[in-house]
Design an enzyme around this catalytic site. Structure first.
Site, PDB file in Angstrom:
ATOM      1  CG  MET A 197      47.982  -8.717 110.980  1.00 52.43           C
ATOM      2  SD  MET A 197      48.068  -7.091 110.175  1.00 52.43           S
ATOM      3  CE  MET A 197      49.670  -6.501 110.774  1.00 52.43           C
ATOM      4  CB  CYS A 216      42.371 -16.783 114.160  1.00 51.65           C
ATOM      5  SG  CYS A 216      42.449 -17.079 112.375  1.00 51.65           S
ATOM      6  CG  HIS A 236      39.359  -7.894 116.866  1.00 51.65           C
ATOM      7  ND1 HIS A 236      39.934  -8.394 115.715  1.00 51.65           N
ATOM      8  CD2 HIS A 236      38.437  -7.003 116.438  1.00 51.65           C
ATOM      9  CE1 HIS A 236      39.385  -7.831 114.657  1.00 51.65           C
ATOM     10  NE2 HIS A 236      38.458  -6.986 115.075  1.00 51.65           N
TER      11      HIS A 236
END
Length: 345
Positions: free
Chosen positions: A20, A102, A173
């Site tokens: 993160m 991202c 994800h």
């Protein structure tokens, strides 16, 4: 109807903490390690340019206590990624991971992150170069697709090509990234998650290690996912409420007992002392502790003291001790009230 299977034997990837940006720096990772001895930890994403040409002592340094720890890279040039992977391996990282998830504008402008979902052949070429450069595992963290892509096609094609290039582990994800019109923050909640697609990927590719990520907020949820995939990656839940990691070794890995926040503070305090002696600022370390007592008596006072006092010039361990004294006092009062209630009953 989705079928379930026996939970597999735990490995490091059974529970990991997501990379993160601006959060999972080396101080954060040490705090998380005080709570779990076995969870796999990830660095923030580092670009190949930063790794190859930047201040390695500052960017890549980590404490030996962090193992197992993975380095996440951002880039799209196979040669650069291979060189950065070699540097990461030489620094002692246990895994090298490529960011294909991202969604930020800054990342897109550099042709890496989630936009690479549109170039699966290039991703596979990158992974082949990285795999040939190092002996540690090279892995991919991706989305299920971007923008108007069909996730069933985009995810499975990316995985297939990368598997052909030698990749054995994928962190998925379970949400599309919308690269036009949404901020990175909005991309964490929109569009809806598609867990069943990731479960299906594991069913159809039992030869691969599949780790699921996105919106998982508790160990109960993690245990349910582990009946269908090989691992769970926690993100914001681990950062904002780090005490959740205190039960990971016992519940997920079946080893050791729980670690409560007080024990974590005691262990982290020694690390803070050593870093202060090296010139680090207290707030750089205590900012990761703000949610440690979330939901417990004194949590607000804990956050306030660390936030207000921790940023002052010369702030030291006394700030942590002051905040802990407040929480400990309220905790003692809570226990005493519980005992009184028990005696009255």
């Amino acid at each position: 109807m989705e079928t379930t299977s026996k939970v597999p034997e735990p490995r490091a990837h059974s529970l990991s903490v997501a990379p993160m940006m601006d959060w999972t720096d080396r101080h954060c990772r040490v705090l998380h390690r005080t709570l779990s001895a076995r969870a796999l930890l990830y660095t923030e994403m580092l670009t190949t340019g930063a790794v190859r040409h930047g201040d390695r002592a500052r960017l890549l340094a980590f404490s030996p206590r962090e193992h197992p720890v993975a380095l996440q890279l951002g880039g799209s040039e196979p040669g650069d990624l291979a060189e950065a992977a070699r540097i990461g391996e030489a620094e002692g990282y246990d895994e090298i991971n490529l960011n294909v998830g991202c969604p930020s504008d800054r990342v897109q402008s550099g042709r890496f992150g989630a936009c690479l979902m549109r170039e699966p052949e290039l991703v596979a070429e990158c992974m082949a170069a990285m795999g040939a450069a190092v002996k540690v595992p090279v892995t991919v963290k991706c989305r299920i697709g971007v923008d108007d892509q069909d996730p069933e096609e985009s995810l499975f094609r990316l995985v297939e090509l990368c598997a052909q290039a030698g990749v054995k582990l994928f962190v998925v994800h379970a949400r599309k990234a919308l690269l036009k019109g949404l901020s990175p923050k909005e991309n964490r909640d929109i569009p809806p998650l598609d867990y069943p697609l990731v479960w299906r990927l594991k069913r159809e590719r039992p030869d691969l290690t599949i780790v699921i990520n996105g919106g998982i907020g508790s160990l109960d949820e993690a245990e349910e996912h582990l009946r269908r995939v090989d691992g769970v990656m926690l993100g914001r839940a681990a950062y904002h409420t780090p005490a959740i990691l205190g039960d990971v070794d016992r519940r997920i890995f079946g080893a050791g007992g729980s670690v409560d926040p007080f024990a974590a503070v005691a262990a982290y305090r020694d690390y803070v002392a050593s870093e202060l002696a090296r010139g680090a600022h207290l707030a750089a370390m205590t900012r990761h502790m703000l949610g440690l007592f979330h939901g417990r008596p004194g949590a607000r006072a804990w956050r306030r003291i660390l936030t207000v006092e921790g940023v002052k010039a010369g702030a030291g361990l006394e700030v942590i001790d002051q905040a802990l004294a407040v929480v400990s006092g309220l905790e003692a009062q809570r226990v005493a009230r519980g005992l009184e209630a028990g005696e009255a009953a």
